[in-house]
Motif scaffolding. Sequence first.
Motif, PDB file in Angstrom:
ATOM      1  N   TRP A 154       9.535  -0.875  14.694  1.00 51.94           N
ATOM      2  CA  TRP A 154       8.448   0.107  14.580  1.00 51.94           C
ATOM      3  C   TRP A 154       8.718   1.085  13.441  1.00 51.94           C
ATOM      4  CZ3 TRP A 154       3.646   0.748  15.379  1.00 51.94           C
ATOM      5  CH2 TRP A 154       3.055   2.012  15.426  1.00 51.94           C
ATOM      6  N   LYS A 155       9.987   1.542  13.388  1.00 50.43           N
ATOM      7  CA  LYS A 155      10.371   2.501  12.347  1.00 50.43           C
ATOM      8  C   LYS A 155      10.236   1.862  10.964  1.00 50.43           C
ATOM      9  CE  LYS A 155      13.193   6.483  12.751  1.00 50.43           C
ATOM     10  NZ  LYS A 155      14.403   7.067  13.297  1.00 50.43           N
ATOM     11  N   ARG A 156      10.651   0.590  10.899  1.00 55.83           N
ATOM     12  CA  ARG A 156      10.557  -0.115   9.606  1.00 55.83           C
ATOM     13  C   ARG A 156       9.079  -0.203   9.177  1.00 55.83           C
ATOM     14  NH1 ARG A 156      14.472  -3.760  11.921  1.00 55.83           N
ATOM     15  NH2 ARG A 156      12.910  -5.402  12.174  1.00 55.83           N
ATOM     16  N   PHE A 157       8.210  -0.415  10.172  1.00 55.84           N
ATOM     17  CA  PHE A 157       6.779  -0.522   9.867  1.00 55.84           C
ATOM     18  C   PHE A 157       6.233   0.819   9.355  1.00 55.84           C
ATOM     19  CE2 PHE A 157       2.268  -0.453  11.124  1.00 55.84           C
ATOM     20  CZ  PHE A 157       1.824  -1.557  10.412  1.00 55.84           C
ATOM     21  N   ILE A 158       6.649   1.882  10.066  1.00 56.36           N
ATOM     22  CA  ILE A 158       6.151   3.219   9.707  1.00 56.36           C
ATOM     23  C   ILE A 158       6.731   3.679   8.373  1.00 56.36           C
ATOM     24  CG2 ILE A 158       6.158   5.680  10.415  1.00 56.36           C
ATOM     25  CD1 ILE A 158       4.363   4.025  12.201  1.00 56.36           C
ATOM     26  N   MET A 159       8.029   3.431   8.177  1.00 54.13           N
ATOM     27  CA  MET A 159       8.701   3.986   7.013  1.00 54.13           C
ATOM     28  C   MET A 159       8.609   3.113   5.761  1.00 54.13           C
ATOM     29  SD  MET A 159       9.641   6.732   8.406  1.00 54.13           S
ATOM     30  CE  MET A 159      10.708   7.533   7.240  1.00 54.13           C
ATOM     31  N   ILE A 160       8.411   1.810   5.971  1.00 49.83           N
ATOM     32  CA  ILE A 160       8.369   0.930   4.784  1.00 49.83           C
ATOM     33  C   ILE A 160       6.976   0.332   4.585  1.00 49.83           C
ATOM     34  CG2 ILE A 160       9.304  -1.180   3.731  1.00 49.83           C
ATOM     35  CD1 ILE A 160      11.914  -0.595   5.310  1.00 49.83           C
ATOM     36  N   THR A 161       6.474  -0.346   5.631  1.00 46.28           N
ATOM     37  CA  THR A 161       5.216  -1.095   5.446  1.00 46.28           C
ATOM     38  C   THR A 161       4.053  -0.162   5.101  1.00 46.28           C
ATOM     39  OG1 THR A 161       6.044  -2.611   7.120  1.00 46.28           O
ATOM     40  CG2 THR A 161       3.766  -2.903   6.441  1.00 46.28           C
ATOM     41  N   ILE A 162       3.837   0.853   5.927  1.00 47.36           N
ATOM     42  CA  ILE A 162       2.673   1.719   5.697  1.00 47.36           C
ATOM     43  C   ILE A 162       2.739   2.412   4.334  1.00 47.36           C
ATOM     44  CG2 ILE A 162       1.421   3.773   6.509  1.00 47.36           C
ATOM     45  CD1 ILE A 162       1.720   2.750   9.312  1.00 47.36           C
ATOM     46  N   PRO A 163       3.855   3.043   3.970  1.00 48.77           N
ATOM     47  CA  PRO A 163       3.870   3.680   2.636  1.00 48.77           C
ATOM     48  C   PRO A 163       3.627   2.685   1.501  1.00 48.77           C
ATOM     49  CG  PRO A 163       5.729   4.425   3.945  1.00 48.77           C
ATOM     50  CD  PRO A 163       5.098   3.329   4.725  1.00 48.77           C
ATOM     51  N   LEU A 164       4.163   1.482   1.654  1.00 50.30           N
ATOM     52  CA  LEU A 164       3.987   0.510   0.574  1.00 50.30           C
ATOM     53  C   LEU A 164       2.602  -0.154   0.608  1.00 50.30           C
ATOM     54  CD1 LEU A 164       7.544  -1.088   0.395  1.00 50.30           C
ATOM     55  CD2 LEU A 164       6.517   0.576  -1.132  1.00 50.30           C
ATOM     56  N   LEU A 165       1.864   0.084   1.684  1.00 49.54           N
ATOM     57  CA  LEU A 165       0.493  -0.458   1.759  1.00 49.54           C
ATOM     58  C   LEU A 165      -0.549   0.590   1.358  1.00 49.54           C
ATOM     59  CD1 LEU A 165       0.309  -2.576   5.056  1.00 49.54           C
ATOM     60  CD2 LEU A 165       0.212  -3.412   2.719  1.00 49.54           C
ATOM     61  N   LYS A 166      -0.045   1.725   0.853  1.00 47.38           N
ATOM     62  CA  LYS A 166      -0.965   2.840   0.585  1.00 47.38           C
ATOM     63  C   LYS A 166      -2.139   2.438  -0.315  1.00 47.38           C
ATOM     64  CE  LYS A 166       0.879   7.013   0.796  1.00 47.38           C
ATOM     65  NZ  LYS A 166       1.682   8.134   0.320  1.00 47.38           N
ATOM     66  N   ASP A 167      -1.849   1.645  -1.358  1.00 47.70           N
ATOM     67  CA  ASP A 167      -2.949   1.238  -2.249  1.00 47.70           C
ATOM     68  C   ASP A 167      -3.936   0.318  -1.535  1.00 47.70           C
ATOM     69  OD1 ASP A 167      -0.962  -0.652  -2.074  1.00 47.70           O
ATOM     70  OD2 ASP A 167      -1.274  -1.443  -4.098  1.00 47.70           O
ATOM     71  N   VAL A 168      -3.401  -0.516  -0.629  1.00 49.92           N
ATOM     72  CA  VAL A 168      -4.280  -1.408   0.142  1.00 49.92           C
ATOM     73  C   VAL A 168      -5.146  -0.585   1.090  1.00 49.92           C
ATOM     74  CG1 VAL A 168      -4.324  -3.291   1.828  1.00 49.92           C
ATOM     75  CG2 VAL A 168      -2.649  -3.308  -0.011  1.00 49.92           C
ATOM     76  N   ILE A 169      -4.523   0.420   1.716  1.00 52.77           N
ATOM     77  CA  ILE A 169      -5.269   1.280   2.644  1.00 52.77           C
ATOM     78  C   ILE A 169      -6.384   2.006   1.890  1.00 52.77           C
ATOM     79  CG2 ILE A 169      -5.106   3.308   4.165  1.00 52.77           C
ATOM     80  CD1 ILE A 169      -2.235   2.334   4.849  1.00 52.77           C
ATOM     81  N   GLU A 170      -6.041   2.499   0.699  1.00 55.40           N
ATOM     82  CA  GLU A 170      -7.056   3.196  -0.106  1.00 55.40           C
ATOM     83  C   GLU A 170      -8.239   2.266  -0.419  1.00 55.40           C
ATOM     84  OE1 GLU A 170      -5.747   4.515  -3.951  1.00 55.40           O
ATOM     85  OE2 GLU A 170      -7.769   5.110  -4.497  1.00 55.40           O
ATOM     86  N   THR A 171      -7.890   1.043  -0.844  1.00 56.50           N
ATOM     87  CA  THR A 171      -8.954   0.080  -1.166  1.00 56.50           C
ATOM     88  C   THR A 171      -9.813  -0.198   0.057  1.00 56.50           C
ATOM     89  OG1 THR A 171      -7.430  -0.930  -2.718  1.00 56.50           O
ATOM     90  CG2 THR A 171      -9.380  -2.213  -2.158  1.00 56.50           C
ATOM     91  N   SER A 172      -9.152  -0.347   1.211  1.00 55.77           N
ATOM     92  CA  SER A 172      -9.917  -0.678   2.416  1.00 55.77           C
ATOM     93  C   SER A 172     -10.818   0.486   2.833  1.00 55.77           C
ATOM     94  CB  SER A 172      -8.991  -1.093   3.565  1.00 55.77           C
ATOM     95  OG  SER A 172      -8.161  -0.028   3.918  1.00 55.77           O
ATOM     96  N   ILE A 173     -10.344   1.719   2.634  1.00 54.55           N
ATOM     97  CA  ILE A 173     -11.186   2.875   2.985  1.00 54.55           C
ATOM     98  C   ILE A 173     -12.415   2.922   2.054  1.00 54.55           C
ATOM     99  CG2 ILE A 173     -11.291   5.411   3.058  1.00 54.55           C
ATOM    100  CD1 ILE A 173      -8.374   5.378   4.018  1.00 54.55           C
ATOM    101  N   VAL A 174     -12.170   2.675   0.776  1.00 54.56           N
ATOM    102  CA  VAL A 174     -13.285   2.663  -0.183  1.00 54.56           C
ATOM    103  C   VAL A 174     -14.294   1.573   0.198  1.00 54.56           C
ATOM    104  CG1 VAL A 174     -13.908   2.111  -2.574  1.00 54.56           C
ATOM    105  CG2 VAL A 174     -12.018   3.664  -2.113  1.00 54.56           C
ATOM    106  N   LEU A 175     -13.755   0.383   0.494  1.00 50.71           N
ATOM    107  CA  LEU A 175     -14.646  -0.731   0.854  1.00 50.71           C
ATOM    108  C   LEU A 175     -15.437  -0.422   2.125  1.00 50.71           C
ATOM    109  CD1 LEU A 175     -12.512  -3.948   0.181  1.00 50.71           C
ATOM    110  CD2 LEU A 175     -14.598  -3.252  -0.977  1.00 50.71           C
ATOM    111  N   TRP A 176     -14.743   0.135   3.118  1.00 54.49           N
ATOM    112  CA  TRP A 176     -15.422   0.443   4.380  1.00 54.49           C
ATOM    113  C   TRP A 176     -16.524   1.491   4.187  1.00 54.49           C
ATOM    114  CZ3 TRP A 176     -17.325  -1.114   8.528  1.00 54.49           C
ATOM    115  CH2 TRP A 176     -17.824  -0.211   9.468  1.00 54.49           C
TER     116      TRP A 176
END
Lengths: 309, 432
Positions: free
Chosen positions: A206-228
Amino acid sequence: MLMESPILNNRYKNFILATTIPVFILYGIFMIFPILQSLYYSLFDWSGFTKNMTFIGLKNYAELGTDNFFLKTVWTSLKYVLYGGVLIIGITLLFTYAITGYKSKRMKDLVQMILFMPNTVSPVALALLWGFVLNTRWGLLNSILQGLGLGFLAQGWLGDDYIFGAALSLLVWIHVGFFIVIYLAGADRIPPSLYEAAEIDGANEWKRFIMITIPLLKDVIETSIVLWTIFAFKIFGYIYAFGAGGCGSDPSPGIRNLSVQLYLTAFGKRTPINRLAYASAMAIILLLLVAILIYLIRKVFKSTEILEY
Amino acid sequence: MKKRYFSALIFLFCIALLSSMTISAADTITYWSMWNKGEPQQQVIEKAIADFEKEYKVKIDVKWVGRDVATAIKPRLLAGENIDLVDQNGEELYGGLVANGIAERLNDVLELHVPHEQKKVKDVLSKETYSPYIRKDGSLYIIPYSFVSSGFWYNKTLFRELKIEPPTTWEEFLDMAGKMRKARLEPVAFGLQTGVYRGYFPYLTAMRILGAGSLNDAAGDPTGKLFEDPRWAEVGDVIYTLSKKGKNILMKGYESSVYPAPQMDWVMGIAGTFYCGSWIPIETQSAAGPDFEYGTFQFPTFKNGKGDPTGMECSPFGYAVLKDAKNKDLAKKFIAYFLQKKYAESWVYDTMNMSPRLDAPAPKELKDMKEALNRANSTFRLNDGIQADYPEWYADVYLPTLSEIFSAKITGKQFQAKLRDETIKFWAKKSK
């Protein structure tokens, strides 16, 4: 090496020009011109049946400002952006967490495919199916609740009090499957060495997901928010078919976004409003609203650091 | 020899060319229809088209567009394309083509002879099926070939078993509802979320209490004064009585019920009656089974009601001709041609619909409705015509207010006040 040769460089430039100019021309014809045309029409009083148009300046825009029905659909569209965004991004992240944990690639692909499947079905069919699932008397959801002894939770999901939530649940169901593909593709790019190092340092999954995956997915999250954000304003088929109420009725006002309201104003069907110019003004407002929201989203994400690896 | 062959070939070519030119553009009707290919209605019209083409040596270029025909013709008309004839229901034709001044006056079609019959169109058509569509200046823009009406649907067998007579007055209606409740039956199947259903009871109550045209006039009154008539509160009271906080006559869960659930609830015997249009037998017959005895009765009357107690809804499906069409006369000829008795009978038996011809039979499922129409002294438009005449008022003011009274969030008096206030606001906004 290729760029260093002046001859090749010139050729490369010519190639870029030759391939991009047609695209720009097509974009101009099919995107920019219709937008300008809508802007032009929005300055008239016009039904769209004849060529007779009466110039009224900005009156359509002034009317939109006092049109409670229109303002309600703007608010509903914003609710889709906000509530839908939180739910879709949240659920997609949870699925990303669960699926990236799978060891078997086959399993990953299978779950991804199942989640994506609704996107391959016609929006009208899905919307009608969802309507049947949520039907008060015959619906699957209330039947299941009653079967589980939770009959007190059964509601009239298609009534005024719940219909927005019912429509939102349909959109969330469909779009989680769409965004999961993007999120998993993003997660797959993250070097495994980062996870290995974190594991050695004692970080749990869980920590690895929070500390590594989410921060490194920031550009993907931004794109998905724009698309949504764009989807929430533009989605038509799901909302139109889900809320239509049959017998040629128009979708319930409680679930109409700007696109649906725009269509009903321009064409109207059983309720023949036929105000094409007024609907064009709505289209311009829709364009501006989406542009402003995207600008704000970009600004918020720009202020936060994008991590690279 | 070669020359002879060559001349013969040229001659044959000219003959072929000439014969193909005999049906020129001037003899071609462009017809856009609301029916889809394969529907029984489309098949009846298609047969008439084939006969007409053969008899008059003309061509009908028909497009089976479907229900969105009024929307589909817009870009074509703007592009300058010629469309002569359009069919659709009266409200959409009036809200689209007539409201925009592009429909041809069709009063002259009433004077045309129906081919192979010694009668004029006006003599074969029931006037009640189109009279509400005659404008104040006497203009008529639609000639019907079909019509729908509405009524309370009931199962005659069930009514016999429960010893219930179809009610005619509001008191009898309440009595019927009470008997049904005692028999553990929901009195009236209803779905608030379907606009057509939502509109029926309030407008029909207004037609009985205030009379035909009252809703239309009040909707178009910017001062809101017409809604100050206390009888509008009575209309609201009737709807409140039907609601869950009134006498609870509408089916449980009606606020979230949506098409087709109410009609299925009725046909499955969960509810005793269901108010809807004459298309109900077509939509429910597979679920109802062959022994189901369809019956209808009209909306009840009220003491001191100003409206015609025999008046009933009549919504024609018919033809409009475009004002700038190239072949208006030929299109009008086809309208008269399609009104022949043989096509009217085919319409009745093959599509289970009603024909506006006076001598046309009615399908057995629609017998009660046709008889009610024969007894009716007057007819009125669906929703008193407000959906076509004031579509924005209908969508922005009327439907939301109906939702509140049906949900018992407001009383009859509040219903009246809300209609008045919102109508004033609506028209004030429009006049800016």
